[in-house]
Design a protein around this motif. Structure first.
Motif, PDB file in Angstrom:
ATOM      1  N   PRO A 107      18.254  11.478  26.932  1.00  0.00           N
ATOM      2  CA  PRO A 107      19.095  10.494  27.615  1.00  0.00           C
ATOM      3  C   PRO A 107      19.089   9.129  26.942  1.00  0.00           C
ATOM      4  N   LEU A 108      17.974   8.762  26.292  1.00  0.00           N
ATOM      5  CA  LEU A 108      17.904   7.484  25.592  1.00  0.00           C
ATOM      6  C   LEU A 108      18.777   7.503  24.338  1.00  0.00           C
ATOM      7  N   VAL A 109      18.757   8.627  23.623  1.00  0.00           N
ATOM      8  CA  VAL A 109      19.614   8.772  22.437  1.00  0.00           C
ATOM      9  C   VAL A 109      21.080   8.710  22.835  1.00  0.00           C
ATOM     10  N   LEU A 110      21.437   9.404  23.906  1.00  0.00           N
ATOM     11  CA  LEU A 110      22.817   9.393  24.384  1.00  0.00           C
ATOM     12  C   LEU A 110      23.235   8.001  24.840  1.00  0.00           C
ATOM     13  N   LEU A 111      22.312   7.263  25.415  1.00  0.00           N
ATOM     14  CA  LEU A 111      22.614   5.891  25.839  1.00  0.00           C
ATOM     15  C   LEU A 111      22.937   5.017  24.635  1.00  0.00           C
ATOM     16  N   VAL A 112      22.185   5.178  23.559  1.00  0.00           N
ATOM     17  CA  VAL A 112      22.467   4.430  22.329  1.00  0.00           C
ATOM     18  C   VAL A 112      23.862   4.792  21.801  1.00  0.00           C
ATOM     19  N   VAL A 113      24.197   6.077  21.830  1.00  0.00           N
ATOM     20  CA  VAL A 113      25.526   6.526  21.380  1.00  0.00           C
ATOM     21  C   VAL A 113      26.619   5.875  22.219  1.00  0.00           C
ATOM     22  N   LEU A 114      26.437   5.854  23.531  1.00  0.00           N
ATOM     23  CA  LEU A 114      27.446   5.273  24.421  1.00  0.00           C
ATOM     24  C   LEU A 114      27.595   3.776  24.190  1.00  0.00           C
ATOM     25  N   ILE A 115      26.479   3.055  24.096  1.00  0.00           N
ATOM     26  CA  ILE A 115      26.524   1.603  23.883  1.00  0.00           C
ATOM     27  C   ILE A 115      27.192   1.282  22.544  1.00  0.00           C
ATOM     28  N   TYR A 116      26.840   2.043  21.512  1.00  0.00           N
ATOM     29  CA  TYR A 116      27.437   1.824  20.188  1.00  0.00           C
ATOM     30  C   TYR A 116      28.945   2.036  20.231  1.00  0.00           C
ATOM     31  N   THR A 117      29.377   3.093  20.912  1.00  0.00           N
ATOM     32  CA  THR A 117      30.806   3.391  20.996  1.00  0.00           C
ATOM     33  C   THR A 117      31.541   2.303  21.776  1.00  0.00           C
ATOM     34  N   LEU A 118      30.942   1.824  22.851  1.00  0.00           N
ATOM     35  CA  LEU A 118      31.558   0.764  23.647  1.00  0.00           C
ATOM     36  C   LEU A 118      31.629  -0.538  22.859  1.00  0.00           C
ATOM     37  N   ALA A 119      30.569  -0.832  22.089  1.00  0.00           N
ATOM     38  CA  ALA A 119      30.521  -2.083  21.331  1.00  0.00           C
ATOM     39  C   ALA A 119      31.516  -2.089  20.180  1.00  0.00           C
ATOM     40  N   ARG A 120      31.695  -0.925  19.554  1.00  0.00           N
ATOM     41  CA  ARG A 120      32.636  -0.809  18.441  1.00  0.00           C
ATOM     42  C   ARG A 120      33.978  -0.324  18.989  1.00  0.00           C
ATOM     43  N   LYS A 121      34.779  -1.245  19.468  1.00  0.00           N
ATOM     44  CA  LYS A 121      36.021  -0.883  20.147  1.00  0.00           C
ATOM     45  C   LYS A 121      37.033  -0.207  19.222  1.00  0.00           C
ATOM     46  N   ASP A 122      36.875  -0.422  17.914  1.00  0.00           N
ATOM     47  CA  ASP A 122      37.787   0.211  16.958  1.00  0.00           C
ATOM     48  C   ASP A 122      37.269   1.555  16.459  1.00  0.00           C
ATOM     49  N   LEU A 123      36.069   1.944  16.891  1.00  0.00           N
ATOM     50  CA  LEU A 123      35.441   3.161  16.392  1.00  0.00           C
ATOM     51  C   LEU A 123      36.266   4.386  16.767  1.00  0.00           C
ATOM     52  N   GLY A 124      36.653   5.140  15.749  1.00  0.00           N
ATOM     53  CA  GLY A 124      37.338   6.394  15.985  1.00  0.00           C
ATOM     54  C   GLY A 124      38.785   6.289  16.386  1.00  0.00           C
ATOM     55  N   ARG A 125      39.371   5.116  16.289  1.00  0.00           N
ATOM     56  CA  ARG A 125      40.792   4.971  16.660  1.00  0.00           C
ATOM     57  C   ARG A 125      41.707   5.301  15.483  1.00  0.00           C
ATOM     58  N   LEU A 126      41.230   5.027  14.266  1.00  0.00           N
ATOM     59  CA  LEU A 126      42.022   5.305  13.067  1.00  0.00           C
ATOM     60  C   LEU A 126      41.335   6.382  12.240  1.00  0.00           C
ATOM     61  N   HIS A 127      42.113   7.260  11.651  1.00  0.00           N
ATOM     62  CA  HIS A 127      41.562   8.310  10.802  1.00  0.00           C
ATOM     63  C   HIS A 127      41.514   7.810   9.364  1.00  0.00           C
ATOM     64  N   ALA A 128      40.314   7.455   8.913  1.00  0.00           N
ATOM     65  CA  ALA A 128      40.128   6.912   7.566  1.00  0.00           C
ATOM     66  C   ALA A 128      38.867   7.519   6.957  1.00  0.00           C
ATOM     67  N   PRO A 129      38.936   8.772   6.489  1.00  0.00           N
ATOM     68  CA  PRO A 129      37.759   9.438   5.931  1.00  0.00           C
ATOM     69  C   PRO A 129      37.090   8.612   4.833  1.00  0.00           C
ATOM     70  N   ARG A 130      35.773   8.518   4.910  1.00  0.00           N
ATOM     71  CA  ARG A 130      35.012   7.710   3.956  1.00  0.00           C
ATOM     72  C   ARG A 130      34.692   8.463   2.676  1.00  0.00           C
ATOM     73  N   HIS A 131      34.732   9.770   2.722  1.00  0.00           N
ATOM     74  CA  HIS A 131      34.326  10.577   1.579  1.00  0.00           C
ATOM     75  C   HIS A 131      35.385  11.632   1.291  1.00  0.00           C
ATOM     76  N   ALA A 132      35.238  12.279   0.144  1.00  0.00           N
ATOM     77  CA  ALA A 132      36.163  13.348  -0.231  1.00  0.00           C
ATOM     78  C   ALA A 132      35.418  14.377  -1.068  1.00  0.00           C
ATOM     79  N   GLY A 133      36.023  15.547  -1.203  1.00  0.00           N
ATOM     80  CA  GLY A 133      35.469  16.574  -2.078  1.00  0.00           C
ATOM     81  C   GLY A 133      34.071  17.017  -1.712  1.00  0.00           C
ATOM     82  N   HIS A 134      33.210  17.140  -2.729  1.00  0.00           N
ATOM     83  CA  HIS A 134      31.864  17.663  -2.526  1.00  0.00           C
ATOM     84  C   HIS A 134      31.012  16.728  -1.671  1.00  0.00           C
ATOM     85  N   ILE A 135      31.256  15.438  -1.759  1.00  0.00           N
ATOM     86  CA  ILE A 135      30.458  14.496  -0.967  1.00  0.00           C
ATOM     87  C   ILE A 135      30.763  14.679   0.517  1.00  0.00           C
ATOM     88  N   GLU A 136      32.037  14.804   0.849  1.00  0.00           N
ATOM     89  CA  GLU A 136      32.416  15.042   2.241  1.00  0.00           C
ATOM     90  C   GLU A 136      31.822  16.359   2.739  1.00  0.00           C
TER      91      GLU A 136
END
Length: 255
Positions: A107-136
């Motif tokens: 539950p503590l790990v999940l709480l950190v995930v929730l707080i992080y998602t709430l704090a980063r309001k732009d998180l996951g709104r745009l699809h912008a992959p950071r890696h490609a190919g073998h690294i991805e």
């Protein structure tokens, strides 16, 4: 089995498939329902029956997403294989190690995930992959192996962890992350079913009925997610994580 019991389980499976198709977390609904209707059954049998139904919903959701969302198959297919192997390893580890510490930390790990998602309001709104190919592919395999192991060893919140890590580590939006998570979650479910079925812990007659309801819910959930996009999936994600925090916190500290 009473018709009322079957109706309750089928309805729970329908709703679980709906939630699972959007962001994962269907087990939060279906597992308690199974324990409530069959309080005297062996826990392993109820977990195995849950997986026997849920795998069809996640597999169906994967197919539906694949038709409408461009997925990086070069990364996801090896990641699914890594998740399957990780899930087997996690299931084996349950026999050798206690999950009590993880139960209290979850539950503590999940709480950190929730707080992080709430704090980063732009998180996951745009699809912008950071890696490609073998690294991805390497990143995806790492996520698959780690969360696959967790699913085999313990399990709650597996789909949500897949979604969060695809968003945070790979730069996917919530829609693409949810679509990708379905493939990996299908692989971990297959591994779990193999383990439970080998030990005879699946009620196939019940799982068949639940599977039909689960697929129906999955179809509706997938359509909503595709129709409303990443913002909608993000909101459902936060609601499911909040519910997981409440459920796992109660199980760990108050039960």
């Amino acid at each position: 089995m009473l018709d009322l019991d079957l109706a309750i389980i089928a309805l729970a499976s329908l709703f679980a498939g709906f939630v699972d198709a959007i962001v994962g977390g269907g087990g939060l609904i279906l597992v308690p329902a199974l324990f409530g209707v069959f309080p005297g059954a062996a826990p392993a049998t109820l977990f195995g029956t849950n997986k026997g139904a849920a795998v069809w919903g996640t597999a169906w959701a994967t197919l539906q997403y694949a038709r409408r969302v461009t997925l990086p198959w070069h990364a996801l297919l090896p990641a699914a294989a890594a998740a399957l192997v990780g899930s087997f390893a996690g299931a084996w580890s349950v026999t050798a190690f206690s999950a009590d510490s993880l139960r209290r930390a979850l539950p503590l790990v999940l709480l950190v995930v929730l707080i992080y998602t709430l704090a980063r309001k732009d998180l996951g709104r745009l699809h912008a992959p950071r890696h490609a190919g073998h690294i991805e592919a390497a990143w995806a395999c790492g996520i698959g192996a780690v969360i696959g192991f967790y699913d085999g060893f313990f399990g709650p919140g597996t789909g949500s962890f897949f979604v969060f890590l695809f968003v945070r580590c790979l730069g996917y939006d919530f829609l693409h992350a949810s679509a990708s998570a379905k493939l990996l979650n299908t692989a971990t479910n297959v591994a779990a079913i193999a383990a439970f079925a080998w030990k005879g812990h699946v009620w196939w007659h019940l799982a068949t009925v639940m599977a039909v309801a689960n697929v129906a819910g999955s179809l509706f959930g997938t359509r909503l997610a595709l129709q409303h996009g990443a913002g909608f999936v993000r909101v459902i994600f936060m609601l499911v994580v909040a519910a997981l925090i409440a459920k796992t916190g109660y199980d760990a500290f108050l039960r």
